[in-house]
Design a protein around this motif. Structure first.
Motif, PDB file in Angstrom:
ATOM      1  N   SER A 196       0.812  -1.221  -0.023  1.00  6.55           N
ATOM      2  CA  SER A 196      -0.039  -0.009  -0.038  1.00  6.55           C
ATOM      3  C   SER A 196       0.827   1.292   0.071  1.00  6.55           C
ATOM      4  O   SER A 196       0.380   2.353  -0.253  1.00  6.55           O
ATOM      5  CB  SER A 196      -1.041   0.026   1.365  1.00  6.55           C
ATOM      6  N   PHE A 197       2.260   1.036   0.112  1.00  9.09           N
ATOM      7  CA  PHE A 197       3.140   2.224   0.048  1.00  9.09           C
ATOM      8  C   PHE A 197       3.053   3.415   1.157  1.00  9.09           C
ATOM      9  O   PHE A 197       3.764   4.204   1.009  1.00  9.09           O
ATOM     10  CB  PHE A 197       3.148   2.904  -1.058  1.00  9.09           C
ATOM     11  N   GLY A 198       2.073   2.966   2.139  1.00  5.22           N
ATOM     12  CA  GLY A 198       2.018   4.056   3.377  1.00  5.22           C
ATOM     13  C   GLY A 198       1.786   5.464   2.931  1.00  5.22           C
ATOM     14  O   GLY A 198       0.745   5.677   1.852  1.00  5.22           O
ATOM     15  N   HIS A 199       2.514   6.411   3.155  1.00  2.00           N
ATOM     16  CA  HIS A 199       2.356   7.964   2.757  1.00  2.00           C
ATOM     17  C   HIS A 199       3.386   8.241   1.726  1.00  2.00           C
ATOM     18  O   HIS A 199       3.554   9.397   1.589  1.00  2.00           O
ATOM     19  CB  HIS A 199       2.486   8.847   4.129  1.00  2.00           C
ATOM     20  N   SER A 254      -4.203  -4.934  -2.230  1.00  2.50           N
ATOM     21  CA  SER A 254      -3.488  -4.543  -0.943  1.00  2.50           C
ATOM     22  C   SER A 254      -4.000  -3.461  -0.253  1.00  2.50           C
ATOM     23  O   SER A 254      -4.538  -3.167   0.817  1.00  2.50           O
ATOM     24  CB  SER A 254      -2.253  -4.420  -1.135  1.00  2.50           C
ATOM     25  N   GLN A 255      -4.461  -2.292  -1.322  1.00  3.11           N
ATOM     26  CA  GLN A 255      -4.991  -1.172  -0.920  1.00  3.11           C
ATOM     27  C   GLN A 255      -6.312  -1.256  -0.198  1.00  3.11           C
ATOM     28  O   GLN A 255      -6.829  -0.565   0.683  1.00  3.11           O
ATOM     29  CB  GLN A 255      -5.040  -0.081  -1.699  1.00  3.11           C
ATOM     30  N   THR A 256      -7.204  -2.012  -0.979  1.00  6.26           N
ATOM     31  CA  THR A 256      -8.484  -2.475  -0.541  1.00  6.26           C
ATOM     32  C   THR A 256      -8.546  -3.074   0.782  1.00  6.26           C
ATOM     33  O   THR A 256      -9.424  -2.689   1.540  1.00  6.26           O
ATOM     34  CB  THR A 256      -9.146  -3.173  -1.685  1.00  6.26           C
ATOM     35  N   TYR A 257      -7.485  -3.941   0.773  1.00  5.92           N
ATOM     36  CA  TYR A 257      -7.768  -4.494   2.189  1.00  5.92           C
ATOM     37  C   TYR A 257      -7.438  -3.676   3.389  1.00  5.92           C
ATOM     38  O   TYR A 257      -7.997  -3.674   4.376  1.00  5.92           O
ATOM     39  CB  TYR A 257      -6.757  -5.713   2.334  1.00  5.92           C
TER      40      TYR A 257
END
Length: 228
Positions: free
Chosen positions: A35-38, A93-96
């Motif tokens: 998700s790469f965080g910020h 991954s971002q969805t989760y």
């Protein structure tokens, strides 16, 4: 359906199932690392807003690929499949990540909605809905390009292959845009692009119809315009 198409569809389905039913610790690992965080999120002080520089940059690279894919006729479909598969995994991954606080029913519904949107878009982009027409038209277009036939105005009136090449690039970029637009919104808003799941499914159905319209209907229009 080509064997590679079937394999990719199975892989996409497997990824969706993984994020629905794997243990929470494994799902969290994917969410944390993909998700790469910020990273890449930049604040625009003048507008008191934020922008996802990482998502925009990757989307730009996808645009470059979709504009130049015809230069690598033997490998573009494989390369597109790899790029789309990676993009899909990152989006899942971002969805989760954003759905960790949702109920299990709502989380699965969101994952299935994303899976449905991406699968239909992928089928449209690889030509599954039109018999892989681009694989027939691209060699003809490249042959005309080598013979310098494209320098004549009448080439564009008599031949449809150049339109097919443009349409294929447009459909591929549309699929990338669907994925990365969702990714960017989820990163910036920590939510999906709708007020609730009902409206989100309506949006998914709409963009899926548009995907089918571009992938199938676009070539039907070309056939009518050039009397094929």
């Amino acid at each position: 359906m080509e064997i590679i198409d079937f394999i990719v569809l199975v892989v996409l389905a497997a990824i969706a199932v993984v994020f629905c039913f794997l243990p929470t610790t494994v799902q969290q690992w994917f969410a944390a690392h993909l998700s790469f965080g910020h990273f890449g999120i930049r604040t625009i002080k003048r507008r008191h807003d934020q922008t996802d520089t990482l998502g925009n940059f990757i989307l730009f690279l996808c645009l470059v690929f979709c504009c130049l894919y015809w230069k690598i006729p033997q490998y573009f479909l494989l390369l597109y499949t790899i790029l789309f598969g990676i993009s899909f995994l990152i989006l899942m991954s971002q969805t989760y990540r954003i759905s960790q606080t949702y109920s299990k029913k709502k989380q699965i519904s969101l994952i299935l909605a994303i899976f449905t949107m991406c699968t239909i878009a992928y089928c449209s982009a690889i030509g599954l809905l039109n018999g892989h027409q681009i694989m027939k038209d691209l060699p003809v277009f490249l042959q005309s390009l080598q013979k310098n036939e494209t320098s004549s105005f009448f080439y564009y009136v008599r031949h449809y292959e150049w339109v097919s090449v443009i349409l294929s690039g447009l459909v591929m970029f549309y699929t990338f845009y669907l994925v990365w637009a969702q990714f960017k919104y989820m990163r910036l808003e920590n939510s999906f692009k709708a007020d609730n799941m009902i409206f989100f499914w309506i949006k998914v159905i709409f963009v899926s119809i548009l995907s089918i319209g571009l992938g199938y209907g676009g070539y039907r229009i070309i056939a009518l315009a050039y009397y094929l």
